[in-house]
Design a protein around this motif. Structure first.
Motif, PDB file in Angstrom:
ATOM      1  N   VAL A   4      12.352 112.144  45.927  1.00 56.35           N
ATOM      2  CA  VAL A   4      10.903 111.954  45.777  1.00 56.35           C
ATOM      3  C   VAL A   4      10.364 112.860  44.679  1.00 56.35           C
ATOM      4  O   VAL A   4       9.565 112.435  43.819  1.00 56.35           O
ATOM      5  CB  VAL A   4      10.193 112.228  47.115  1.00 56.35           C
ATOM      6  N   ASP A   5      10.812 114.112  44.658  1.00 57.02           N
ATOM      7  CA  ASP A   5      10.336 115.034  43.622  1.00 57.02           C
ATOM      8  C   ASP A   5      10.781 114.593  42.237  1.00 57.02           C
ATOM      9  O   ASP A   5      10.026 114.710  41.263  1.00 57.02           O
ATOM     10  CB  ASP A   5      10.850 116.442  43.919  1.00 57.02           C
ATOM     11  N   ARG A   6      11.992 114.062  42.124  1.00 60.17           N
ATOM     12  CA  ARG A   6      12.456 113.592  40.818  1.00 60.17           C
ATOM     13  C   ARG A   6      11.634 112.397  40.330  1.00 60.17           C
ATOM     14  O   ARG A   6      11.287 112.294  39.149  1.00 60.17           O
ATOM     15  CB  ARG A   6      13.934 113.218  40.896  1.00 60.17           C
ATOM     16  N   ILE A   7      11.312 111.502  41.256  1.00 61.14           N
ATOM     17  CA  ILE A   7      10.467 110.355  40.876  1.00 61.14           C
ATOM     18  C   ILE A   7       9.086 110.826  40.436  1.00 61.14           C
ATOM     19  O   ILE A   7       8.524 110.350  39.434  1.00 61.14           O
ATOM     20  CB  ILE A   7      10.370 109.364  42.044  1.00 61.14           C
ATOM     21  N   LEU A   8       8.520 111.805  41.181  1.00 58.59           N
ATOM     22  CA  LEU A   8       7.208 112.335  40.817  1.00 58.59           C
ATOM     23  C   LEU A   8       7.249 112.993  39.437  1.00 58.59           C
ATOM     24  O   LEU A   8       6.356 112.784  38.603  1.00 58.59           O
ATOM     25  CB  LEU A   8       6.735 113.330  41.871  1.00 58.59           C
ATOM     26  N   SER A  20       9.031 121.134  32.144  1.00 57.95           N
ATOM     27  CA  SER A  20      10.290 121.587  31.552  1.00 57.95           C
ATOM     28  C   SER A  20      11.476 120.970  32.283  1.00 57.95           C
ATOM     29  O   SER A  20      11.372 120.496  33.421  1.00 57.95           O
ATOM     30  CB  SER A  20      10.368 123.115  31.602  1.00 57.95           C
ATOM     31  N   GLU A  21      12.624 121.014  31.612  1.00 55.90           N
ATOM     32  CA  GLU A  21      13.823 120.410  32.178  1.00 55.90           C
ATOM     33  C   GLU A  21      14.382 121.217  33.346  1.00 55.90           C
ATOM     34  O   GLU A  21      15.152 120.691  34.154  1.00 55.90           O
ATOM     35  CB  GLU A  21      14.896 120.272  31.090  1.00 55.90           C
ATOM     36  N   GLU A  22      14.041 122.517  33.424  1.00 55.93           N
ATOM     37  CA  GLU A  22      14.576 123.337  34.521  1.00 55.93           C
ATOM     38  C   GLU A  22      13.910 123.023  35.853  1.00 55.93           C
ATOM     39  O   GLU A  22      14.477 123.301  36.911  1.00 55.93           O
ATOM     40  CB  GLU A  22      14.384 124.835  34.196  1.00 55.93           C
ATOM     41  N   ILE A  23      12.735 122.449  35.824  1.00 53.85           N
ATOM     42  CA  ILE A  23      12.003 122.161  37.068  1.00 53.85           C
ATOM     43  C   ILE A  23      12.501 120.844  37.634  1.00 53.85           C
ATOM     44  O   ILE A  23      12.472 119.807  36.961  1.00 53.85           O
ATOM     45  CB  ILE A  23      10.492 122.095  36.802  1.00 53.85           C
TER      46      ILE A  23
END
Length: 636
Positions: A4-8, A20-23
């Motif tokens: 879910v967080d990746r989709i958001l 950023s890419e680290e988050i």
């Protein structure tokens, strides 16, 4: 929650949020990033509402408080029903932020949601940012520069105010051919000029501020011309049943004829008003000769024959040839001047000859017109003479029949009756032939009407096919652009991540979900079964105790020992009830302990301690700001 967080995060990147890419989780979002993500989403959902919201948190505490309150109010305005306030943004809470971002992502327009499945290249993100900025600026009402307040300085800058001045541009046209771009021009010098000398579009206008206006005007003119041609071709060109080249050539010829007719009529009217007489319409070449400037009277040559002109030319050439060796050594400058005069004289003679030839051509045309008129009058007079001869012959025959009038009258009556019978016979024969001819005429007429209907239907089909072709062409262009974006995104993606790996991961997630559902169903069924067993045992125990109590109570009236047994039975039943109640209370306490542990974990996830520390620091900052403001007030 990871998926879910990746989709958001992926969707927030599509709206222009700099993540950023680290988050890779909402838990890692800072207050600044939360504010930027919420403002970007609100600007996409409602540009008018989001244009007044800043994307960053100001340094002052009072300004932060106002920004948090305005963001909370904006979220409520677009339909968010959860608990929200300034603390949601200043002192972030992971579950609240996740629910808020999920609501905003679901509230995004459909085109934005569809765009989230498309590649996230820098060019695409830049184009979307430009589109969002333009929409935001268009949604804000315009104010003149003298009516603006300092508050409007961010949204309306005076540097962008320029008058719309248009200047003509020279643009080379290109066509695709042979696998490369080719310059479309007329003659080679034109192509060389467009390739080597023609300045770029940005350098052609005299002012740099007129570049955009000139390009817009040029593009609008070309687009309007293309639309007018398409409308004319669809409305009139298809009905003419000609090719586009033939249609254009016919239209050009008609235009030229109309210009010629207008020029002829104008010249005729002017000549009639000047001379007061009427003459035949001149040819276009004669009319154009009237616009030429007349030659000076000293240069006009006398009209002569071809032989006299040849003699004059040879005589002049001989004179020049004889006199040139004599004066070559003494007067070079005067010789060159004489040559120039002779050359100008020859040029004037050539012009005079060309004008004479044109005049002769005009005279020949006039004579041909006069000749045709005379021939037409001659034919008319010959026809009149033949008609008069026929009348004269008829009168001669009538006069010759006058001496024997009775016999001739009988013969005429017989001839009239015979002609009447012949006419009746011919009429009957004509009726026999007329009926099939009328039927054939009706059949052909019906066939023609059917063909007209078929042709009109085919024309409508052709128009619809043209519309479909245009729509499919536009869709093809869009798909080609999407294909190019996908290709570039595919090239930028890491090579180790394949589609099969993502597919296997999705299948594993689905299988895990199925296993969890099966385990949950099994636990629920076991719980129901245990509850049924507990209910049945409780009922059985109550019934057994009731029967035992009744039997022992009957015997207790007669025997003292049985009476003691009855007391022990009642005490045992009461102790068992207390034990069952204690077990139930223990289960309830364990459940409450688990709930409290979950609440403790939730509070730890909510960063309660860190938020309290932030609140204390902000409170100190507010006290310092208040003290500084109070000191300024005292000083003032």
């Amino acid at each position: 929650m990871e998926e879910v967080d990746r989709i958001l995060i992926h969707t927030l990147k599509q709206t222009g949020t700099q993540v950023s890419e680290e988050i890779d989780s909402v838990k890692q979002f800072s207050s600044e990033l939360i504010v930027e993500a919420v403002v970007r989403c609100i600007r996409v959902i409602d540009p008018g509402l989001g244009s007044t919201l800043p994307t960053s948190i100001p340094p002052g505490m009072s300004a932060r408080f106002r920004v948090g309150m305005s963001l909370a109010q904006a979220c409520q305005d677009i339909g968010y029903k959860g608990e929200i306030g300034y603390q949601t943004f200043l002192y972030s809470n992971e579950p609240e932020i996740r629910s808020l971002l999920m609501f905003l992502v679901e509230k995004l327009p459909r085109e934005c949601a569809e765009a989230s499945d498309q590649p996230t290249g820098k060019l695409v993100v830049l184009q979307r940012l430009i589109t969002a900025a333009i929409k935001a600026q268009l949604s804000v009402p315009w104010l003149p520069s003298n009516c603006r307040l300092p508050l409007h300085g961010e949204t309306k800058s005076s540097a962008a105010l320029h008058s719309f001045r248009v200047q003509p541009l020279s643009l080379p046209h290109y066509t695709k051919g042979a696998g490369k771009m080719q310059l479309k021009g007329g003659f080679p010098p034109v192509k060389d000029y467009q390739q080597d000398i023609l300045p770029p579009v940005t350098a052609q206008p005299s002012s740099h501020a007129s570049v955009v206006a000139s390009i817009l005007e040029q593009h609008t003119a070309e687009l309007t011309a293309a639309q007018e041609w398409e409308n004319e071709w669809n409305s009139q060109g298809l009905l003419s049943r000609l090719t586009p080249q033939d249609y254009c050539s016919r239209k050009l010829s008609r235009l030229r004829k109309r210009i010629q007719e207008q020029l002829r009529s104008a010249a005729l009217a002017s000549s009639e008003s000047a001379n007061g007489c009427h003459y035949s319409t001149p040819d276009l070449s004669e009319l154009l000769q009237t616009f030429k400037s007349p030659a000076p009277p000293d240069i006009i040559l006398t009209k002569g024959t071809h032989f006299t002109h040849t003699q004059k030319y040879t005589f002049t050439r001989d004179v020049v040839a004889v006199t040139s060796p004599i004066s070559a050594g003494h007067q070079l400058e005067s010789d060159t001047q004489d040559h120039q005069q002779v050359l100008t004289c020859f040029q004037q003679q050539a012009q005079q000859l060309s004008s004479d030839v044109d005049q002769l051509i005009i005279d020949m045309k006039n004579m041909s017109v006069t000749h045709t008129q005379v021939l037409h009058e001659l034919k008319q007079r010959e026809q009149g003479n033949s008609e008069k001869e026929e009348k004269m012959q008829l009168k001669k025959k009538t006069i010759s029949l006058m001496p024997d009038a009775d016999k001739n009258l009988l013969q005429l009556q017989l001839l009239v009756e015979a002609s009447v019978k012949r006419v009746v016979n011919l009429a009957s024969q004509w009726e026999k032939h007329r009926a099939p001819l009328i039927d054939e005429h009706r059949r052909l007429k019906e066939l023609c009407s059917n063909q007209d209907l078929e042709s009109s239907r085919k024309l409508l089909e052709i128009k619809s096919l043209h519309d479909k072709i245009r729509v499919s062409t536009e869709e093809t262009k869009k798909k080609e652009e999407i294909y190019k974006q996908l290709v570039t995104e595919l090239e930028n993606l890491p090579q180790d991540a394949t589609r099969s790996a993502y597919t296997l991961r999705i299948l594993e997630i689905v299988s895990n979900i199925k296993k969890q559902k099966e385990e949950i169903t099994k636990i629920l069924s076991d719980t129901k079964q245990l509850q049924k067993e507990i209910n049945s045992l409780t009922g059985k125990l109550d019934r057994t105790f009731a029967v035992t109590d009744e039997m022992v109570f009957k015997d207790a009236k007669k025997d003292e020992s049985v009476r003691k047994s009855y007391k022990y039975l009642a005490a045992l039943h009461e102790n068992c009830n207390q034990l069952i109640q204690t077990i139930e209370d223990t289960g309830t306490i364990l459940r409450e302990i688990r709930d409290l542990e979950e609440q403790i974990e939730t509070e730890n996830d909510n960063k309660t301690v860190s938020n309290l520390e932030k609140i204390l620091d902000d409170y100190k900052d507010i006290r310092q700001e208040n003290s500084a403001l109070a000191a300024k007030v005292r000083e003032g």
